[in-house]
Design an enzyme around this catalytic site. Structure first.
Site, PDB file in Angstrom:
ATOM      1  N   GLY A   1     -32.849   5.553  -3.058  1.00  0.00           N
ATOM      2  CA  GLY A   1     -32.269   6.781  -2.600  1.00  0.00           C
ATOM      3  C   GLY A   1     -31.378   7.135  -3.801  1.00  0.00           C
TER       4      GLY A   1
ATOM      5  CG  ASP B   1       8.329 -16.323   1.748  1.00  0.00           C
ATOM      6  OD1 ASP B   1       8.216 -16.593   2.836  1.00  0.00           O
ATOM      7  OD2 ASP B   1       7.794 -16.727   0.636  1.00  0.00           O
TER       8      ASP B   1
HETATM    9  C1  SPV Z   1       2.953 -16.639  -0.514  1.00  0.00           C
HETATM   10  O1  SPV Z   1       2.375 -15.948  -0.997  1.00  0.00           O
HETATM   11  O2  SPV Z   1       3.872 -16.356   0.387  1.00  0.00           O
HETATM   12  C2  SPV Z   1       2.899 -17.998  -1.123  1.00  0.00           C
HETATM   13  C3  SPV Z   1       2.533 -18.252  -2.225  1.00  0.00           C
HETATM   14  O3  SPV Z   1       3.161 -18.803  -0.400  1.00  0.00           O
HETATM   15  S1  SPV Z   1       3.927 -18.286  -3.148  1.00  0.00           S
HETATM   16  O4  SPV Z   1       4.697 -16.893  -3.008  1.00  0.00           O
HETATM   17  O5  SPV Z   1       3.538 -18.168  -4.937  1.00  0.00           O
HETATM   18  O6  SPV Z   1       4.891 -19.610  -2.881  1.00  0.00           O
HETATM   19 MG    MG Z   2       4.414 -18.292   1.218  1.00  0.00          MG
END
Ligand code: SPV
Ligand code: MG
Length: 431
Positions: A90, A204
């Site tokens: 194609g 986090d």
């Molecule tokens: C994340 O991406 O949240 C991880 C990997 O747990 S790290 O940030 O390297 O711990």
């Molecule tokens: Mg993580």
């Protein structure tokens, strides 16, 4: 009699394919190549049927004289074996990454005087619908969930990119590049706790709860087909983890990675700069075993993440944990490091592989980013995760764009560096 050759990667025959065969017939004996499964994954998408079923499907098309397997998306094996007088394709491969393959084919044909015949590409409602149907099938939980294990068995290394939204999911799904005349794409997605939290403006520390994480996963599931690995943080209480395993498994997630830490979890890239406590081998093994008992399919993977190198507990401890967690039922081991030099990761992989040839190894080369996928694969790594690069790429550009608009009292100055609005609209598929 002359030979006309065409290569298919499809799992469904629609009028576009029939049109190619009708045209090929005018040039001679029609040979169809079924692109091998590993090559199809790189070139196009994961197949929904086996190579044997593909061969049978192509053989059943009226006008097809022979079907062979094409092992190289660059056509070299076919040209060497078959010397087809004509290669039929194609005309849609004239632009985009596929044009590099077209160029290679032209060069190959020139070597022996073969000819390239390009047929206007058929793209209509029926073709669009057939394509959507394949995508829908690939996105079904039972197909998506098993795909990670299939990829581990099939690919030298499985390449996973971070996604934290529908849009970043689409980037993981649709990004295709060309390198040395071959196309390539990511195999799956990592739903990172760091990026999912950062996108919500939160630290986090397991503050973004599982219900919110599941919302993110749902947004990604809705618009993609590739397998998903969830960063499950510590997995929480074993009594809660078992419920989450069931939920993830049911939704089509392929794997959860949980890390051997307890208490207030902090991101591993802080290392020993913040207080973080590693779980005992016994406790964490019990959590893995509980998760494995809760699991209902063999497809879903529970991967144990070892923080011994992050917390400077030494290689011996890391290996001891890898053995214990595997014995407890872990379907894979993730080893993490925040050193720039990849040597401790290599040492771990080599030592673990000397003891265990099969259990998949996962790495996240954020700090040790000089090592290539090929080198990781040579040391026995099965999955490489690019865990946060999309967020880190987007953030500075968003900040500088906001600053420029604020400084200029209008948006004109930034416009030339922005994606045109019509392109952003096209990024999203409409039903
Ligand atoms: C994340 O991406 O949240 C991880 C990997 O747990 S790290 O940030 O390297 O711990
Ligand atoms: Mg993580």
């Amino acid at each position: 009699m002359k030979t006309a050759y065409t290569c298919f990667t499809t799992d469904i025959i629609h009028e576009g394919h029939l049109n190619i065969i009708e045209n090929a017939k005018k040039y001679g004996r029609v040979v169809v190549g079924a692109l091998s499964i590993p090559e199809s994954i790189r070139y196009n998408r994961f197949p929904t049927i086996s190579i044997e079923e593909r061969i049978a499907l192509y053989k059943s098309i009226p006008g097809v004289d022979e079907v062979i397997v094409q092992e190289d998306m660059g056509y070299r094996d076919v040209v060497e074996k078959l010397h087809p007088d004509y290669i039929i394709h194609g005309d849609n491969w004239k632009t985009g990454p596929e044009s590099a393959i077209r160029k290679k084919v032209e060069e190959l044909l020139k070597e022996y005087g073969g000819e390239l015949i390009e047929i206007p590409y058929t793209y209509n409602e029926e073709v669009k619908k057939a394509d959507r149907r394949l995508q829908e099938k690939l996105a079904m939980p039972e197909y998506r969930r098993e795909r990670l294990r299939q990829l581990i068995d099939m690919q030298p290394i499985v390449k996973v990119m971070e996604a934290h939204s529908g849009l970043t999911g689409l980037i993981c799904e649709k990004t295709v590049v060309e390198r040395d005349g071959r196309l390539d794409q990511f195999d799956g997605m990592w739903v990172s706790s760091l990026c999912d939290s950062t996108d919500r403006g939160k630290p986090d520390i397991e503050l973004v709860d599982m219900t919110s994480r599941l919302r993110t996963i749902d947004d990604i599931l809705e618009v993609t087909t590739k397998p998903i690995i969830l960063d499950g943080d510590t997995g929480g209480l074993a009594e809660h983890f078992v419920y989450n395993v069931r939920t993830l498994e049911r939704s089509g997630v392929s794997a959860v990675i949980i890390e051997d830490k307890v208490g207030l979890k902090k991101n591993s890239l802080f290392g020993t700069e913040v207080k973080q406590t590693q779980d005992s081998i016994e406790n964490f093994s019990a959590k893995i075993a509980a998760g494995k008992r809760a699991r209902l399919t063999d497809d879903f993977m529970i991967i144990a993440r070892i923080e011994s190198l992050i917390l400077e507990q030494g290689m011996k401890d890391a290996i001891e944990r890898a053995e214990a967690f595997t014995a407890a039922g872990a379907d894979g081991i993730m080893i993490h490091s925040r050193k720039k030099d990849p040597s401790e990761i290599i040492e771990f992989c080599d030592s673990f592989r000397a003891l265990d040839k099969r259990t998949p190894i996962v790495v996240v080369p954020t700090s040790f980013n000089s090592i290539t996928e090929e080198e990781l694969s040579e040391h026995g790594v099965n999955i490489v995760i690019y865990a946060n690069q999309l967020v880190r790429a987007a953030f500075p550009v968003m900040v500088s764009t906001a600053e420029e608009i604020l400084k200029n009292h209008r948006a004109l100055e930034v416009d030339s560096s922005l994606m045109p609005f019509k392109d952003i609209i096209r990024l999203i598929d409409e039903l």
